[in-house]
Scaffold this motif. Structure first.
Motif, mmCIF file in Angstrom:
data_model
loop_
_atom_site.group_PDB
_atom_site.id
_atom_site.type_symbol
_atom_site.label_atom_id
_atom_site.label_comp_id
_atom_site.label_asym_id
_atom_site.label_seq_id
_atom_site.Cartn_x
_atom_site.Cartn_y
_atom_site.Cartn_z
ATOM 1 N N ARG A 66 0.822 -1.218 0.000
ATOM 2 C CA ARG A 66 0.000 0.000 0.000
ATOM 3 C C ARG A 66 0.855 1.266 0.000
ATOM 4 N N PHE A 67 2.164 1.099 -0.170
ATOM 5 C CA PHE A 67 3.066 2.253 -0.246
ATOM 6 C C PHE A 67 3.055 2.736 -1.707
ATOM 7 N N PRO A 68 2.531 3.949 -1.975
ATOM 8 C CA PRO A 68 2.413 4.405 -3.366
ATOM 9 C C PRO A 68 3.773 4.516 -4.055
ATOM 10 N N LEU A 69 3.767 4.281 -5.364
ATOM 11 C CA LEU A 69 4.968 4.405 -6.183
ATOM 12 C C LEU A 69 4.845 5.679 -7.023
ATOM 13 N N HIS A 75 8.804 5.325 -16.708
ATOM 14 C CA HIS A 75 9.485 4.047 -16.870
ATOM 15 C C HIS A 75 10.660 3.967 -15.899
ATOM 16 N N GLU A 76 10.786 2.818 -15.242
ATOM 17 C CA GLU A 76 11.907 2.626 -14.335
ATOM 18 C C GLU A 76 13.196 2.513 -15.144
ATOM 19 N N THR A 182 13.296 -2.382 -4.395
ATOM 20 C CA THR A 182 12.860 -2.744 -5.740
ATOM 21 C C THR A 182 13.094 -1.551 -6.661
ATOM 22 N N ARG A 183 13.027 -1.776 -7.944
ATOM 23 C CA ARG A 183 13.218 -0.664 -8.882
ATOM 24 C C ARG A 183 12.150 0.404 -8.680
ATOM 25 N N GLY A 184 10.921 -0.027 -8.442
ATOM 26 C CA GLY A 184 9.850 0.943 -8.261
ATOM 27 C C GLY A 184 10.084 1.884 -7.097
ATOM 28 N N LYS A 203 15.193 9.070 -5.967
ATOM 29 C CA LYS A 203 15.410 7.652 -6.278
ATOM 30 C C LYS A 203 16.513 7.489 -7.321
ATOM 31 N N TYR A 204 16.961 6.239 -7.480
ATOM 32 C CA TYR A 204 17.876 5.840 -8.572
ATOM 33 C C TYR A 204 19.140 6.710 -8.625
#
Length: 232
Positions: A66-69, A75-76, A182-184, A203-204
């Motif tokens: 339930r943690f929004p992305l 695109h990841e 995770t990538r998301g 992120k990333y």
């Protein structure tokens, strides 16, 4: 004979005059910039290393599903986990490319904290990783330099004041809920700053730069008018 306006009447017109001036493009940009600078000043004034974000028990966590992305890019980004490295440059004694294992040999902190999005939602998540302060000391960063900039694999970018980077809850995060990112959620490495709005938790990550120069490009959203300090 025309009546002369009283001082009180003139003062009562001031908000309308200011609003009219602010609506004109040459003044609007300066007006908004001044408001943003004041917001950043007050946010920084209220900030301190001893002021911690509230931490929660495991039972209070929002389930991971339930943690929004939220991402800047739809695109990841693609990357090779085996060859990924974080480029570190600027005012550091040991610039270079650091692997995830280099970074994660440092002391690890795990914390259950609230992640607050400017869109109006918030969740309590479990984050883990190295404290950014330890990483900065590991690479020999000049901690008197006032700014840190980061860029990301999806072309996102943002920047921070050094005091926020030295806050004990600021992490270079490689895990959530006790599992690798995770990538998301920003793998291989993301910033996480529970003392700031969510768009500062980039992120990333691909590069980190310590600098004495105020960033010309402060952040993807900040350059479009979002607060730069973004403290909670």
């Amino acid at each position: 004979m025309k009546k002369r306006l009283s001082r009180r009447a003139l003062l009562s017109l001031a908000p309308a005059v200011l609003a009219g001036a602010a609506a004109a493009p040459p003044f609007r940009d300066r007006f908004l910039a001044a408001g943003g600078a004041l917001n950043d000043f007050l946010s920084a004034l209220d900030f301190g290393s001893g002021r911690l974000a509230l931490e929660y028990e495991d039972a209070e966590l929002t389930p991971l599903e339930r943690f929004p992305l939220n991402s800047y890019d739809r695109h990841e980004p693609e990357f090779d986990p085996a060859s990924w490295q974080l480029r570190v440059e600027g005012c550091v004694a040991r610039p270079g490319d650091y692997s995830l294992s280099d970074i994660m040999t440092l002391f690890r902190r795990r914390q259950n904290v609230r992640h607050i999005c400017i869109e109006g939602w918030s969740v309590v998540g479990a984050f883990g990783g190295a404290q950014l302060e330890d990483v900065l000391r590991f690479v020999g960063a000049d901690l008197t330099a006032p700014f840190v900039e980061v860029t990301c694999l999806d072309d996102y970018y943002t920047s921070f004041d050094m005091a926020s980077c030295l806050h004990p809850q600021t992490l270079l995060c490689d895990e959530m809920y006790g599992k690798p990112l995770t990538r998301g959620h920003g793998a291989p490495l993301r910033m996480h700053m529970p003392t700031k709005l969510g768009y500062k938790s980039a992120k990333y990550l691909s590069s980190l730069r310590v600098t004495r120069e105020r960033p010309r490009y402060r952040g993807l959203w900040e350059d479009q008018g979002y607060p730069w300090h973004a403290g909670l």
